[in-house]
Structures are given as structure tokens and as C-alpha cells.
Scaffold this active site. Structure first.
Site, PDB file in Angstrom:
ATOM      1  N   SER A 130       0.832  -1.209   0.000  1.00 23.97           N
ATOM      2  CA  SER A 130       0.000   0.000   0.000  1.00 23.97           C
ATOM      3  C   SER A 130       0.867   1.260   0.000  1.00 23.97           C
ATOM      4  O   SER A 130       2.015   1.239   0.455  1.00 23.97           O
ATOM      5  CB  SER A 130      -0.882  -0.014   1.248  1.00 23.97           C
ATOM      6  OG  SER A 130      -1.536   1.226   1.432  1.00 23.97           O
ATOM      7  N   TYR A 154      -2.132   5.376  -3.903  1.00 23.61           N
ATOM      8  CA  TYR A 154      -3.229   6.309  -3.641  1.00 23.61           C
ATOM      9  C   TYR A 154      -2.753   7.622  -4.221  1.00 23.61           C
ATOM     10  O   TYR A 154      -1.796   8.227  -3.727  1.00 23.61           O
ATOM     11  CB  TYR A 154      -3.486   6.431  -2.138  1.00 23.61           C
ATOM     12  CG  TYR A 154      -4.412   5.365  -1.594  1.00 23.61           C
ATOM     13  CD1 TYR A 154      -5.583   5.036  -2.264  1.00 23.61           C
ATOM     14  CD2 TYR A 154      -4.134   4.695  -0.404  1.00 23.61           C
ATOM     15  CE1 TYR A 154      -6.449   4.061  -1.777  1.00 23.61           C
ATOM     16  CE2 TYR A 154      -4.998   3.720   0.088  1.00 23.61           C
ATOM     17  CZ  TYR A 154      -6.149   3.417  -0.601  1.00 23.61           C
ATOM     18  OH  TYR A 154      -7.001   2.457  -0.120  1.00 23.61           O
ATOM     19  N   THR A 180      -5.401   2.609  -6.982  1.00 21.34           N
ATOM     20  CA  THR A 180      -6.716   2.356  -6.370  1.00 21.34           C
ATOM     21  C   THR A 180      -7.614   3.560  -6.576  1.00 21.34           C
ATOM     22  O   THR A 180      -7.258   4.691  -6.232  1.00 21.34           O
ATOM     23  CB  THR A 180      -6.548   2.048  -4.872  1.00 21.34           C
ATOM     24  OG1 THR A 180      -5.764   0.866  -4.767  1.00 21.34           O
ATOM     25  CG2 THR A 180      -7.894   1.824  -4.199  1.00 21.34           C
ATOM     26  N   LYS A 261      -7.523  -0.437  -9.797  1.00 26.16           N
ATOM     27  CA  LYS A 261      -8.192  -1.253  -8.760  1.00 26.16           C
ATOM     28  C   LYS A 261      -9.502  -0.604  -8.329  1.00 26.16           C
ATOM     29  O   LYS A 261      -9.545   0.605  -8.095  1.00 26.16           O
ATOM     30  CB  LYS A 261      -7.270  -1.402  -7.547  1.00 26.16           C
ATOM     31  CG  LYS A 261      -7.881  -2.158  -6.365  1.00 26.16           C
ATOM     32  CD  LYS A 261      -6.837  -2.463  -5.290  1.00 26.16           C
ATOM     33  CE  LYS A 261      -7.364  -3.350  -4.171  1.00 26.16           C
ATOM     34  NZ  LYS A 261      -7.978  -2.632  -3.075  1.00 26.16           N
ATOM     35  N   HIS A 285     -13.193  -3.390  -2.551  1.00 30.23           N
ATOM     36  CA  HIS A 285     -12.425  -2.972  -1.382  1.00 30.23           C
ATOM     37  C   HIS A 285     -12.870  -3.746  -0.138  1.00 30.23           C
ATOM     38  O   HIS A 285     -12.847  -3.232   0.979  1.00 30.23           O
ATOM     39  CB  HIS A 285     -12.587  -1.455  -1.167  1.00 30.23           C
ATOM     40  CG  HIS A 285     -11.381  -0.770  -0.587  1.00 30.23           C
ATOM     41  ND1 HIS A 285     -10.460  -0.097  -1.334  1.00 30.23           N
ATOM     42  CD2 HIS A 285     -10.944  -0.651   0.694  1.00 30.23           C
ATOM     43  CE1 HIS A 285      -9.527   0.425  -0.554  1.00 30.23           C
ATOM     44  NE2 HIS A 285      -9.786   0.084   0.693  1.00 30.23           N
ATOM     45  N   ARG A 288     -15.452  -2.258   2.372  1.00 32.40           N
ATOM     46  CA  ARG A 288     -15.057  -1.215   3.336  1.00 32.40           C
ATOM     47  C   ARG A 288     -15.442   0.179   2.866  1.00 32.40           C
ATOM     48  O   ARG A 288     -15.422   1.121   3.646  1.00 32.40           O
ATOM     49  CB  ARG A 288     -13.537  -1.236   3.542  1.00 32.40           C
ATOM     50  CG  ARG A 288     -13.024  -2.499   4.138  1.00 32.40           C
ATOM     51  CD  ARG A 288     -11.513  -2.600   4.032  1.00 32.40           C
ATOM     52  NE  ARG A 288     -10.781  -1.667   4.850  1.00 32.40           N
ATOM     53  CZ  ARG A 288     -10.593  -1.795   6.154  1.00 32.40           C
ATOM     54  NH1 ARG A 288     -11.110  -2.821   6.778  1.00 32.40           N
ATOM     55  NH2 ARG A 288      -9.895  -0.909   6.828  1.00 32.40           N
ATOM     56  N   ARG A 339      -7.963  -9.698   4.251  1.00 37.01           N
ATOM     57  CA  ARG A 339      -8.010  -9.840   5.713  1.00 37.01           C
ATOM     58  C   ARG A 339      -7.347 -11.114   6.252  1.00 37.01           C
ATOM     59  O   ARG A 339      -6.656 -11.038   7.282  1.00 37.01           O
ATOM     60  CB  ARG A 339      -9.459  -9.735   6.192  1.00 37.01           C
ATOM     61  CG  ARG A 339     -10.035  -8.306   6.054  1.00 37.01           C
ATOM     62  CD  ARG A 339     -11.479  -8.273   6.503  1.00 37.01           C
ATOM     63  NE  ARG A 339     -12.055  -6.936   6.510  1.00 37.01           N
ATOM     64  CZ  ARG A 339     -12.750  -6.402   5.492  1.00 37.01           C
ATOM     65  NH1 ARG A 339     -12.921  -7.081   4.377  1.00 37.01           N
ATOM     66  NH2 ARG A 339     -13.263  -5.192   5.596  1.00 37.01           N
TER      67      ARG A 339
HETATM   68  C1  LIG Z   1      -7.380  -3.063   6.957  1.00 32.95           C
HETATM   69  C2  LIG Z   1      -7.472  -2.906   5.467  1.00 32.95           C
HETATM   70  C3  LIG Z   1      -6.760  -1.876   4.852  1.00 32.95           C
HETATM   71  C4  LIG Z   1      -6.803  -1.739   3.472  1.00 32.95           C
HETATM   72  N1  LIG Z   1      -6.012  -0.795   2.873  1.00 32.95           N
HETATM   73  C5  LIG Z   1      -5.980  -0.722   1.525  1.00 32.95           C
HETATM   74  C6  LIG Z   1      -5.059   0.143   0.901  1.00 32.95           C
HETATM   75  O1  LIG Z   1      -4.247   0.812   1.528  1.00 32.95           O
HETATM   76  N2  LIG Z   1      -5.094   0.207  -0.445  1.00 32.95           N
HETATM   77  C7  LIG Z   1      -5.987  -0.520  -1.204  1.00 32.95           C
HETATM   78  O2  LIG Z   1      -5.988  -0.417  -2.425  1.00 32.95           O
HETATM   79  N3  LIG Z   1      -6.830  -1.384  -0.624  1.00 32.95           N
HETATM   80  C8  LIG Z   1      -6.830  -1.509   0.724  1.00 32.95           C
HETATM   81  N4  LIG Z   1      -7.669  -2.412   1.317  1.00 32.95           N
HETATM   82  C9  LIG Z   1      -8.531  -3.271   0.492  1.00 32.95           C
HETATM   83  C10 LIG Z   1      -7.825  -4.578   0.096  1.00 32.95           C
HETATM   84  O3  LIG Z   1      -6.808  -4.339  -0.833  1.00 32.95           O
HETATM   85  C11 LIG Z   1      -8.810  -5.587  -0.507  1.00 32.95           C
HETATM   86  O4  LIG Z   1      -9.493  -4.975  -1.567  1.00 32.95           O
HETATM   87  C12 LIG Z   1      -9.794  -6.121   0.515  1.00 32.95           C
HETATM   88  O5  LIG Z   1      -9.136  -6.412   1.732  1.00 32.95           O
HETATM   89  C13 LIG Z   1     -10.475  -7.375   0.015  1.00 32.95           C
HETATM   90  O6  LIG Z   1     -11.463  -7.778   0.913  1.00 32.95           O
HETATM   91  P1  LIG Z   1     -11.276  -8.998   1.952  1.00 32.95           P
HETATM   92  O7  LIG Z   1     -10.124  -8.679   2.782  1.00 32.95           O
HETATM   93  O8  LIG Z   1     -12.550  -9.020   2.741  1.00 32.95           O
HETATM   94  O9  LIG Z   1     -11.106 -10.235   1.129  1.00 32.95           O
HETATM   95  C14 LIG Z   1      -7.614  -2.599   2.696  1.00 32.95           C
HETATM   96  C15 LIG Z   1      -8.326  -3.631   3.337  1.00 32.95           C
HETATM   97  C16 LIG Z   1      -8.248  -3.803   4.692  1.00 32.95           C
HETATM   98  C17 LIG Z   1      -8.966  -4.955   5.338  1.00 32.95           C
HETATM   99  C1  LIG Z   2      -7.498   6.144   4.259  1.00 32.74           C
HETATM  100  C2  LIG Z   2      -7.570   4.767   3.675  1.00 32.74           C
HETATM  101  C3  LIG Z   2      -7.118   3.707   4.627  1.00 32.74           C
HETATM  102  C4  LIG Z   2      -6.662   2.437   3.961  1.00 32.74           C
HETATM  103  C5  LIG Z   2      -7.744   1.710   3.259  1.00 32.74           C
HETATM  104  O1  LIG Z   2      -7.770   1.618   2.075  1.00 32.74           O
HETATM  105  C6  LIG Z   2      -8.769   1.050   4.014  1.00 32.74           C
HETATM  106  O2  LIG Z   2      -8.826   1.199   5.242  1.00 32.74           O
HETATM  107  O3  LIG Z   2      -9.596   0.361   3.419  1.00 32.74           O
END
Ligand SMILES: Cc1cc2nc3c(=O)[nH]c(=O)nc-3n(C[C@H](O)[C@H](O)[C@H](O)COP(=O)(O)O)c2cc1C
Ligand SMILES: CCCCC(=O)C(=O)O
Length: 388
Positions: A130, A154, A180, A261, A285, A288, A339
Site C-alpha cells: 500500500s 493512492y 486504487t 483497482k 475494497h 469497506r 483480511r
Molecule cells: C485493513 C485494510 C486496509 C486496506 N487498505 C488498503 C489500501 O491501503 N489500499 C488498497 O488499495 N486497498 C486496501 N484495502 C482493500 C484490500 O486491498 C482488498 O481490496 C480487501 O481487503 C479485500 O477484501 P477482503 O479482505 O474481505 O477479502 C484494505 C483492506 C483492509 C482490510
Molecule cells: C485512508 C484509507 C485507509 C486504507 C484503506 O484503504 C482502508 O482502510 O480500506
């Protein structure tokens, strides 16, 4: 080929014969409960939480239950080959680690990005690092060994800063840039709101910014002298609500493979393809960002069709090796785990991540053995039937 991924099962059994009790859980639920205890309430709510009432997050995972794989007989799948070609690289399997911001904090010592990169080195499973790593991207890349790493951007509002981050990623040896698009503003996340997480996490998001010459040049005083001013500047530049008009500029940033993404709509795939991207990353994502949306798996077939031969990376809801196999059958070129590996990291550092990755690969490999699919090319939409 080195030993089959399924051999992990034998290793566990051999250790069991010697009276060694497995250190790590083998189910997603087991990982969750151990990680919750290890992370504590604030970090747990950040990693485990999603947008709104988390309907989409749950739907992402349960979408896999609606597909069943046909077993094929007399195939003789004694040897499997899970390798995949991606952007001119041969990867040992379709699995990769999705980018997770500030994942560093999930490790006991606060350097979880380095531990995760170490797991990439040990398994050959690429990590998408990331922009929000806790340690600077150069230090993360130094841990990859011979496994390729991808850098997730980002895109800041300051274009010069975006260019600088990409230059640094190229120089550090990253092999692709993943931009992303779905998180220029964070979604409504009740769990994070109730723990007031973001203001606390923010202080740990800055490493790639405070180590950047362009970012530093925009400050009156250095981030070391005035960390608050650096954090304020970060908040000002972090989120860029890009439009299609920005795609030519993004494309011009690098000669490396460029992947976008957060794509779920076929029309968006076509526009991205017209804009010259090298890969499409189908993801919501992990639920989230927007709640109430389509499970990412249900978007995948339309994305694959519109991508028309362009590689499609996929994540959101992958919990098991069978999920990996099903995503490949629905057309994903590579499948991201999110996760689950963060939980492995929380439980056992590099060893914990390696365990999660090896478990996913062993389960996928053994499923392909038992059900008669010796290679990924044998897995097609016709291998699956909708069951609910
Ligand atoms: C705690 C956390 C932080 C994340 N941070 C980013 C990030 O910095 N950049 C990004 O593109 N996606 C981020 N994601 C999304 C993940 O790349 C991915 O799309 C997502 O975890 C997939 O869902 P799953 O974990 O439920 O399978 C984050 C996800 C989580 C759980
Ligand atoms: C500010 C974004 C935080 C990282 C991220 O992508 C997430 O938490 O899903």
C-alpha cells in the site's frame, strides 16, 4: 517444479506424529478469533470492519457459496501446475496479497509491512504494498527476495508527489503499479467511527510521504520538527477524486504495467482498456467503502468479458483455497487475499502470514487434485454450477 502446495498437509501431519500441536488455526473463523485477541479493540475494528452494516462485506464472502465445482473423474491429476503468467512474469500460483494500509501495525513490533514482504519472499506469493505502509516503500521492497512486488498508489492531489512516489517505486524494484480508484474518500465505517480510529491511525500512514523529497519540499518545517504540520499536509493531499480525464496522465506516469483497482462495471473496464491500462483489478475494497453493493464475485464475470483478454486481478471475500479456485474458474487471472493474511500477521508475524498463504495454496491444490483439474486452464465457468 518444487513440491506441490498440498504437501503442507503432510508437513502438518508429520509434525503431529511427533506430538507437535499446530501453532496456527486452519479455518478463517479460527484466524479471526485469534487475531481479534491479538490486535485489541481499536486495530481489530479497523481491519475487520467495513462500510455501513457490512452487508456487502458479508455478501462478498457468501457469494462463493453460490457456486459449486463439478468433480471430474479419470483425469489423473496427480501432478498439478498452478503457475500463471502475469505481465511477462511467471508466478507460482494465482495468489497474491492485496494491499492493506498500515498493516505494519498488525505485527507485534509495528513493522508488519516488512514481515509481510518477508512472507512474500518465502512463499513466492507477491505482495501489493500500500501507499500507506508504516515503513518506507524502499525498505519494504528490500524484503521481497526474488518474489516480485507491486506498488499500490493512492494518487495524491499533488501531481508532482504522485510522480515522485511512482519514480521511487520503480527505483525500488516494484514490478507493477496498482492505482486504487475507490478510496479517494473513506466510506462510512461505523466501527472506526465508534473507536475514533482514523485520527490515531493517521500518524502511522505517513512514512512514504515524510520520506519523499517532493512532500518535504512543500512543508515550512521538516516532519521531524513539526509532525502535526506534516499530518495536516498529508490530509490535504491524500484523496484525489480522479476522473477519466486523468487516465492519460496516470498512464504516462510509468512504463511498468499499470493496473486500476476498484473496477466492477463492464463499461468502466472498456474505458480503462481504451485508456491503455495493462490490467483490471475487480474489487469492492472488501466492502469497506460502499455498502449495499454487488458482491465483487458477482461482478467478476462481466468484468472478465469486457476485459476481453486483458489480465483481471480479483479480490473481496476470498477466505479459502476453494474460493481461489472458484475465482479462477470465473475468469480471474490472479486472486488477492486480504483480511486473512492480516490476521495471520497479527497472530504470528511472518510465520503467520506464510501459514495463511500455504494453507490457501494447499487447499486449492488438493481441491484441484481431488476434483480433477490439473491446471488453471482446466478451470472454466463450465466447471462451476450455480447452486443457490
Ligand atoms: C485493513 C485494510 C486496509 C486496506 N487498505 C488498503 C489500501 O491501503 N489500499 C488498497 O488499495 N486497498 C486496501 N484495502 C482493500 C484490500 O486491498 C482488498 O481490496 C480487501 O481487503 C479485500 O477484501 P477482503 O479482505 O474481505 O477479502 C484494505 C483492506 C483492509 C482490510
Ligand atoms: C485512508 C484509507 C485507509 C486504507 C484503506 O484503504 C482502508 O482502510 O480500506
Amino acid at each position: 517444479m518444487s513440491q506441490p502446495f498440498g504437501f503442507y498437509q503432510n508437513e502438518i501431519y508429520f509434525e503431529g506424529l511427533g506430538g507437535v500441536v499446530p501453532r496456527f488455526p486452519f479455518t478463517y473463523e479460527g484466524l479471526e478469533s485469534r487475531a481479534e485477541a491479538a490486535l485489541g479493540p481499536s486495530l481489530w475494528s479497523y481491519v475487520a470492519g467495513g462500510a455501513g452494516d457490512e452487508l456487502t462485506q458479508r455478501a462478498n464472502a457468501s457469494a462463493f457459496e453460490r457456486w459449486g465445482l463439478y468433480p471430474r473423474i479419470f483425469v489423473g491429476a496427480a501432478r498439478r501446475d498452478l503457475s500463471v503468467e502475469l505481465f511477462g512474469m511467471t508466478l507460482p500460483s494465482p495468489l497474491f496479497m492485496a494491499p492493506i494500509g498500515v498493516i505494519g501495525l498488525c505485527a507485534q513490533d509495528g513493522h508488519g509491512d516488512l514481515a509481510t514482504a518477508g512472507a512474500a519472499a518465502r512463499t513466492g506469493v507477491p505482495m501489493v504494498a500500500s501507499t500507506l505502509t508504516v515503513d518506507p516503500l524502499e525498505e519494504v521492497a528490500a524484503e521481497f527476495g526474488s518474489t516480485p512486488g507491486f506498488f499500490q498508489l493512492y494518487t495524491p492531489t499533488d501531481r508532482e508527489l504522485a510522480e515522485s512516489l511512482v519514480r521511487r517505486a520503480e527505483k525500488a524494484g516494484f514490478k507493477a503499479i496498482v492505482v486504487t480508484l475507490d478510496t479517494w474518500v473513506t466510506g462510512w465505517r461505523p466501527r472506526d467511527l465508534s473507536t475514533a480510529n482514523f485520527p490515531q491511525l493517521r500518524g502511522h500512514c505517513l512514512a512514504n510521504y515524510t520520506s519523499d523529497p517532493v512532500f518535504r519540499a512543500a512543508l515550512d518545517r521538516t516532519p521531524e520538527e513539526d509532525p502535526r504540520a506534516a499530518a495536516i499536509r498529508w490530509a490535504q493531499v491524500f484523496g484525489n477524486p480522479l476522473t477519466w480525464d486523468d487516465l492519460p496522465w496516470l498512464r504516462s506516469l510509468t512504463e511498468l504495467p499499470l493496473i486500476v483497482k476498484g473496477i466492477c462495471h463492464p463499461e468502466d473496464v472498456r474505458r480503462a482498456k481504451d485508456g491503455g491500462v495493462d490490467g483490471i483489478y475487480c474489487s469492492n475494497h472488501g466492502g469497506r467503502q460502499a455498502n449495499g453493493g454487488l458482491p465483487a464475485l458477482d461482478a467478476l464475470p462481466g468484468v472478465v468479458e469486457a476485459a476481453d483478454g486483458l489480465p483481471v486481478l480479483f479480490d473481496s471475500g476470498v477466505r479459502t483455497g476453494t474460493d481461489v479456485v472458484k475465482a479462477v474458474a470465473l475468469g480471474a487471472t490472479a486472486v488477492g487475499v486480504g483480511r486473512p493474511y492480516a490476521y495471520g500477521l497479527a497472530i504470528g508475524g511472518t510465520d503467520g502470514v506464510v501459514h495463511v498463504l500455504r494453507s490457501l495454496l494447499a487447499e486449492a491444490d488438493l481441491l484441484m487434485a481431488v476434483d480433477g483439474y490439473p491446471t488453471l486452464a482446466d478451470l472454466t465457468p463450465e466447471s462451476l454450477r450455480r447452486v443457490l
